[in-house]
Design a protein around this motif. Sequence first.
Motif: not given
Length: 390
Positions: A69-74, A83-85, A105-110
């Motif tokens: 599992t990989v989780y991009f959070g913040g 490109a950064d990801l 997974s990636i957390e994102s804002n609309p």
Amino acid sequence: MSSSHEARRDASLGVYLHSPFCVSHCTYCDFYTRAFNGESQVRSFVQGLAGGIRLSAEDLGVVGRAVDTVYFGGGTPSLLSPADLEAVMQALHATFQVDPGAEISIESNPESVTQEKLSAFRSLGINRLSLGVQSFEPAILQTLGRAHSAARARQAFEEARRAGFENLSFDLMLALPGQSLDILKQDLNTSAGLAPDHLSAYLLEMDKETALRARIERGELKAPTEDDAADMYELTRSVLTRAGFRHYELSNFAIPGKECRHNLKYWTDLPFVGFGPSAWSYLDGRRFREAADLEGYLDAVRKGAPPRREEMQGEARERIEEALFAGLRLVDGVDLANLGRNYGVEDPLEDRHQAVRDLEEAGFVSLEGGRLRLTRRSYPIANEIFQVFV
Ligand code: SF4
């Protein structure tokens, strides 16, 4: 280290990646975040993170380990460009054996995504999107200091589906100033109508020092009472379970099979490593945290040093307690024999038997077949129940 932690040395790891940037600071948030000043600032962070992954992984002795599992959070990691990801994903692939079936997974804002960007995320292998919606009520979004409208949240959801995300989650918030049961019901119906695969519903936490709490304390805003909050929690449970979601963790609901595999590692005491400022790792029964501030983090990487600052030692009792509380967040509760084995102790409850009996008699926990669980009436007051065990 207990023999069981040694035995789990070969378990696949979860990887958490922390990006601290946000376009603005939401009024209810007490996370460490940094104002987003454009892509060049982010680029130097990404270079540091890519280097930091390798340095920390070498230091922790996990290079070459399997990752499932990989989780991009913040923060708001969806502010990072594709490109950064991609650069971060390359660093991960160069350091670990990332399972082809890994949940990524990636957390994102609309407001920080577009159809094009979401399609690019999908092409990088990111297969789960967690969208911070919080509410569809315009006045509430304004009180929360959110940078998006309700319409944009709906649109982002549809764009994510079109981009090919088959695992989509929403975050909602409960017990907010200005939120009535009727408003919440509309939010829940709108959410269920969009048919996400997963939903997180968080009660507003009043123990955090935030701008929103200060406004409530000054009397400028009125927060729902504890009883109202409990009613909102129960309404959420009932609407979402009727819509086919399984309530599997205090704040989380999923279509069966779409539970968040990464977060389940936290609740079931499985190992994970965290990279980026202030990210935590849990490995072989030990907890570490990376340098908490961005400059300190980048500075360490520039000097070729692992940006790891602290190891949380903790007595065995505290470590078992943490695992117990994490497990009790799951609706299925904790298998006590398993917990004991993981920490090499026969009785993980130690001197807490009387407390458990009292809570059981009062209807707050149940202990059956060796599993300790919270009962439904405890869910909205779980933190208070945990205090009884400390
Ligand atoms: S976007 Fe998320 S991390 Fe950033 S300030 Fe708002 S709640 Fe906090």
